[in-house]
Write a protein that holds these residues in place. Structure first.
Motif, mmCIF file in Angstrom:
data_model
loop_
_atom_site.group_PDB
_atom_site.id
_atom_site.type_symbol
_atom_site.label_atom_id
_atom_site.label_comp_id
_atom_site.label_asym_id
_atom_site.label_seq_id
_atom_site.Cartn_x
_atom_site.Cartn_y
_atom_site.Cartn_z
ATOM 1 N N ALA A 89 1.932 105.628 63.500
ATOM 2 C CA ALA A 89 3.163 106.423 64.151
ATOM 3 C C ALA A 89 3.596 105.951 65.364
ATOM 4 C CB ALA A 89 2.827 107.968 64.298
ATOM 5 N N PHE A 90 4.951 105.775 65.474
ATOM 6 C CA PHE A 90 5.556 105.495 66.505
ATOM 7 C C PHE A 90 6.490 106.597 67.151
ATOM 8 C CE2 PHE A 90 5.272 101.728 63.639
ATOM 9 C CZ PHE A 90 4.410 100.856 64.418
ATOM 10 N N PHE A 91 6.539 106.612 68.476
ATOM 11 C CA PHE A 91 7.036 107.435 69.176
ATOM 12 C C PHE A 91 7.913 106.810 70.317
ATOM 13 C CE2 PHE A 91 3.762 109.925 67.360
ATOM 14 C CZ PHE A 91 4.322 111.080 67.096
ATOM 15 N N ALA A 92 9.347 106.525 70.451
ATOM 16 C CA ALA A 92 10.344 105.930 71.202
ATOM 17 C C ALA A 92 10.233 106.732 72.470
ATOM 18 C CB ALA A 92 11.635 105.643 70.732
ATOM 19 N N THR A 93 10.181 106.473 73.649
ATOM 20 C CA THR A 93 10.056 107.065 74.995
ATOM 21 C C THR A 93 11.084 106.362 75.777
ATOM 22 O OG1 THR A 93 8.393 105.925 76.257
ATOM 23 C CG2 THR A 93 7.842 107.463 74.741
ATOM 24 N N PRO A 94 11.701 106.959 76.785
ATOM 25 C CA PRO A 94 12.506 105.979 77.870
ATOM 26 C C PRO A 94 12.060 104.793 78.357
ATOM 27 C CG PRO A 94 12.331 108.554 78.173
ATOM 28 C CD PRO A 94 11.288 108.266 77.296
ATOM 29 N N GLY A 95 10.602 104.575 78.221
ATOM 30 C CA GLY A 95 9.991 103.486 78.820
ATOM 31 C C GLY A 95 9.684 102.421 77.747
ATOM 32 N N GLY A 96 8.402 102.594 77.287
ATOM 33 C CA GLY A 96 8.113 101.888 76.108
ATOM 34 C C GLY A 96 7.747 102.619 74.711
ATOM 35 N N VAL A 97 7.358 102.267 73.903
ATOM 36 C CA VAL A 97 7.049 103.050 72.423
ATOM 37 C C VAL A 97 5.326 103.413 72.596
ATOM 38 C CG1 VAL A 97 6.969 102.752 69.824
ATOM 39 C CG2 VAL A 97 8.514 101.535 71.349
ATOM 40 N N ARG A 113 4.062 116.048 67.405
ATOM 41 C CA ARG A 113 4.873 116.614 66.907
ATOM 42 C C ARG A 113 5.007 118.141 67.617
ATOM 43 N NH1 ARG A 113 3.850 115.418 61.023
ATOM 44 N NH2 ARG A 113 4.894 113.393 60.889
ATOM 45 N N ARG A 114 3.822 118.751 67.733
ATOM 46 C CA ARG A 114 3.769 120.100 68.344
ATOM 47 C C ARG A 114 4.190 120.183 70.001
ATOM 48 N NH1 ARG A 114 -0.765 120.569 64.880
ATOM 49 N NH2 ARG A 114 -1.982 119.939 66.667
ATOM 50 N N LEU A 115 4.117 118.957 70.678
ATOM 51 C CA LEU A 115 4.736 118.865 71.743
ATOM 52 C C LEU A 115 6.112 118.797 71.718
ATOM 53 C CD1 LEU A 115 2.052 116.308 73.149
ATOM 54 C CD2 LEU A 115 2.166 118.730 73.688
ATOM 55 N N GLY A 116 6.690 118.615 70.635
ATOM 56 C CA GLY A 116 8.076 118.420 70.679
ATOM 57 C C GLY A 116 8.505 116.772 70.686
ATOM 58 N N TRP A 117 7.647 115.962 70.261
ATOM 59 C CA TRP A 117 7.958 114.762 70.010
ATOM 60 C C TRP A 117 8.268 114.459 68.732
ATOM 61 C CZ3 TRP A 117 4.472 110.909 73.570
ATOM 62 C CH2 TRP A 117 4.462 111.556 74.821
ATOM 63 N N ARG A 118 9.505 113.389 68.454
ATOM 64 C CA ARG A 118 9.576 113.047 67.103
ATOM 65 C C ARG A 118 9.336 111.685 66.808
ATOM 66 N NH1 ARG A 118 14.704 115.760 69.041
ATOM 67 N NH2 ARG A 118 15.419 113.513 69.254
ATOM 68 N N GLU A 119 8.795 111.348 65.820
ATOM 69 C CA GLU A 119 8.303 109.906 65.523
ATOM 70 C C GLU A 119 9.463 109.066 65.060
ATOM 71 O OE1 GLU A 119 7.580 112.200 61.866
ATOM 72 O OE2 GLU A 119 7.026 112.526 63.896
ATOM 73 N N ALA A 120 9.533 107.842 65.308
ATOM 74 C CA ALA A 120 10.554 106.952 64.623
ATOM 75 C C ALA A 120 10.482 106.757 63.313
ATOM 76 C CB ALA A 120 10.536 105.641 65.371
ATOM 77 N N PRO A 121 11.643 106.493 62.680
ATOM 78 C CA PRO A 121 11.593 106.353 61.489
ATOM 79 C C PRO A 121 10.605 105.109 60.814
ATOM 80 C CG PRO A 121 13.803 106.449 62.160
ATOM 81 C CD PRO A 121 13.188 106.442 63.251
ATOM 82 N N SER A 122 10.504 104.318 61.558
ATOM 83 C CA SER A 122 9.576 103.269 61.201
ATOM 84 C C SER A 122 7.911 103.610 61.034
ATOM 85 C CB SER A 122 9.613 101.986 62.361
ATOM 86 O OG SER A 122 9.338 102.597 63.700
ATOM 87 N N SER A 123 7.744 104.895 61.292
ATOM 88 C CA SER A 123 6.294 105.480 61.050
ATOM 89 C C SER A 123 6.246 105.414 59.600
ATOM 90 C CB SER A 123 6.277 106.766 61.813
ATOM 91 O OG SER A 123 6.266 106.782 63.079
#
Length: 148
Positions: A41-49, A25-35
């Motif tokens: 924890a799940f973070f969606a990216t333009p590639g994979g999760v 989160r401190r990197l600016g990433w937002r976890e998915a609601p399914s976390s």
């Protein structure tokens, strides 16, 4: 049978899911609601999760023993984030450290004509932050491999 040439999800084993979530989160990433706070924890990216899961639970799910105290810290795996310039690499390394990560190898010119450095998250998961002038980035920020 052909297995599709892609990956859908990368799971990093972590000591404490909440601590690891806070770092990303401190990197600016937002976890998915399914976390599920404290569990996975799940973070969606333009590639994979990207998933974060306790190391012991990941080992149990894979039917493997949990790493012991004397296990090597290098896991022989590095994830990578390609960036648009050397300055972006330097900025990303700085942000990584500010978020609580560490530098494994300072960013420098490479023998392949690029610029890269290695950083680790608080659990020692290794990431390469790189600029490869031979691989332009598409609109999603993913490298375009010529001839692929």
């Amino acid at each position: 049978m052909a297995i599709p040439q892609r990956f859908s999800l990368v799971t990093l084993g972590v000591a404490d899911v909440e601590v690891a979530m806070a770092f990303y989160r401190r990197l600016g990433w937002r976890e998915a609601p399914s976390s599920v706070v404290g569990e996975v924890a799940f973070f969606a990216t333009p590639g994979g999760v990207l998933a974060l899961w306790e190391t012991a639970e990941l080992a149990k799910d894979a039917a493997l023993p949990t790493m012991h105290a004397n296990a090597p810290s290098f896991r022989a795996v590095a994830l990578a984030i390609n960036l648009g310039s050397r300055d972006e690499v330097d900025d990303a390394v700085g942000d990584w450290v500010l978020a609580g990560g560490s530098i494994s190898r300072a960013a420098a010119e490479t023998e392949w004509g690029g610029y890269s450095g290695y950083v680790a998250d608080p659990d020692g998961n290794l990431w390469e932050l790189a600029h490869n002038p031979s691989w332009p980035l598409d609109e999603r920020g993913l490298p375009v491999l010529h001839g692929a």
